[in-house]
Design an enzyme around this catalytic site. Structure first.
Site, PDB file in Angstrom:
ATOM      1  N   LYS A  53       4.410  -8.504   1.757  1.00 44.35           N
ATOM      2  CA  LYS A  53       2.947  -8.483   1.919  1.00 44.35           C
ATOM      3  C   LYS A  53       2.331  -7.781   0.726  1.00 44.35           C
ATOM      4  O   LYS A  53       2.985  -7.055  -0.022  1.00 44.35           O
ATOM      5  CB  LYS A  53       2.543  -7.782   3.225  1.00 44.35           C
ATOM      6  CG  LYS A  53       2.995  -6.317   3.345  1.00 44.35           C
ATOM      7  CD  LYS A  53       2.098  -5.307   2.651  1.00 44.35           C
ATOM      8  CE  LYS A  53       2.582  -3.878   2.831  1.00 44.35           C
ATOM      9  NZ  LYS A  53       1.913  -2.920   1.900  1.00 44.35           N
ATOM     10  N   ASP A  81       3.403  -0.111   8.923  1.00 46.77           N
ATOM     11  CA  ASP A  81       3.071  -1.518   8.665  1.00 46.77           C
ATOM     12  C   ASP A  81       4.064  -2.490   9.292  1.00 46.77           C
ATOM     13  O   ASP A  81       3.974  -3.701   9.076  1.00 46.77           O
ATOM     14  CB  ASP A  81       2.948  -1.780   7.165  1.00 46.77           C
ATOM     15  CG  ASP A  81       4.217  -1.443   6.392  1.00 46.77           C
ATOM     16  OD1 ASP A  81       5.159  -0.911   7.003  1.00 46.77           O
ATOM     17  OD2 ASP A  81       4.246  -1.687   5.173  1.00 46.77           O
TER      18      ASP A  81
END
Length: 280
Positions: free
Chosen positions: A8, A137
Site C-alpha cells: 500500500k 495498518d
C-alpha cells in the site's frame, strides 16, 4: 495453499492527536499497490510441532520466527479455532521498512489464508478485529481496497468509487538504501489537524494535491535523511503530478500522467518499481 500479500501507499498521513495510551490518532487514505510477497500454507497433520516457518529473502531478516507477524496471526486465530500443525513458507519480495506495509500485509493475508484453508467462516469484520491486534495498518489488508483510515489506522471507511482520477495513471516507487525508525519518526511529530482533510483533498484534481496532501513525517525525517527529500524533488522535476513519502518508511512515490521510463535508469542501483494504476 498460496496467496500473494500486496503493498500500500498512504495518500496523505496526518498525525492529529496523541492518545492517552501513548499511541497517536491518524487520518490517512490507504491505496493498494500490486507488489506482492508470496505466502504458502501447508497443513501438516502428522507434525509434532504446531507450526514451522521458512522465510525466503534476498536480505537478512532480523526477526525470531515467533515474532514474525504471520506466526503471530496464526497464534491469534488458534485462540478460537482448532487448526492442525502447519508449515508456513514466506517469500519476501516487498522491501522492509519501506512504508508500504509489507509485514502488516503478510500477517493479514495469513488470517485470510487460514480462514479459507480451514473453512473457518470468519467474516471480514472478524478478521479485521484480529488483524488490528497485530498492528495499526493490518486491518486494511483484510479488504485491501482504497479506504480512509482514522484511529491508529484501524478504523476504515471504504471508498466505494475508489479514487477515479488515479485510474490509468502511472505509479513510480523509489526506495533508497536507508531505514526509518518508526520510534524516531513519531518523536519528531507535533500532532495537529491539517489545513484540509486528506479525504477531501483526494477528491480534488491531482494538480492540487501537492499543496494540500501532506505526510506529516516528511518534515522531521527529511532533515535526518535528506536523500528522501532529494528523490521527491527529482520526481517532481521529471514531471510527477504528485510525490510523497509513504507511511513512515523510506519509499518515495510519484504519480505520473505518462510512464516514467527514467525511473529504472536513474535509480537502477536501488529498489524501484513502475506500475500502471488500475482499480478495476
Amino acid at each position: 495453499m498460496k496467496t500473494t500479500p500486496i503493498a500500500k501507499i498512504n495518500l496523505g498521513l496526518n498525525v492529529v492527536e496523541r492518545r492517552p495510551d501513548g499511541y497517536h490518532n491518524l487520518e490517512t487514505v490507504f491505496f493498494p499497490v500490486h507488489i506482492n510477497d508470496e505466502l504458502t500454507l501447508n497443513p501438516m497433520p502428522d507434525a509434532t510441532e504446531p507450526w514451522s516457518l521458512k522465510v525466503i529473502s534476498d536480505t537478512p531478516i532480523d526477526c525470531p520466527p515467533e515474532k514474525n507477524l504471520v506466526i503471530k496471526a496464526l497464534l491469534m486465530v488458534k485462540e478460537n479455532h482448532d487448526i492442525p500443525p502447519v508449515e508456513v513458507i514466506l517469500n519476501k519480495i516487498m522491501p522492509s521498512q519501506a512504508g508500504m506495509g509489507g509485514g502488516s500485509s503478510d500477517g493479514a493475508y495469513m488470517i485470510r489464508l487460514l480462514n479459507e484453508t480451514f473453512s473457518l467462516g470468519m467474516s471480514i469484520s472478524e478478521m479485521q478485529q484480529i488483524a488490528a491486534r497485530l498492528g495499526a495498518d493490518c486491518a486494511f489488508f483484510i479488504n485491501p481496497v482504497p479506504s480512509y483510515a482514522t484511529g491508529i489506522g484501524e478504523k476504515l471507511t471504504v471508498l466505494p468509487e475508489g479514487i477515479p482520477q488515479l485510474e490509468g495513471k502511472w505509479l513510480a516507487l523509489v526506495k533508497p538504501d536507508v531505514a526509518v525508525s518508526t520510534k524516531e519518526a513519531y518523536a519528531g511529530i507535533h500532532p495537529h489537524y491539517p489545513q484540509k482533510n486528506c479525504l477531501d483533498v483526494i477528491s480534488q484534481p491531482i494538480e492540487t494535491w501537492r499543496e494540500y496532501l501532506v505526510n506529516d513525517f516528511e518534515e522531521s525525517i527529511f532533515k535526518t535523511l535528506p536523500v528522501l527529500a532529494e528523490v521527491k524533488q527529482q520526481l517532481y522535476d521529471n514531471g510527477a503530478l504528485y510525490a510523497a513519502m509513504s507511511g513512515s518508511g523510506s519509499t518515495i512515490f510519484g504519480i505520473f500522467e505518462n510512464k516514467p521510463d527514467f525511473i529504472t535508469i536513474r535509480y537502477a542501483s536501488i529498489y524501484n518499481r513502475i506500475i500502471k494504476i488500475s482499480q478495476k
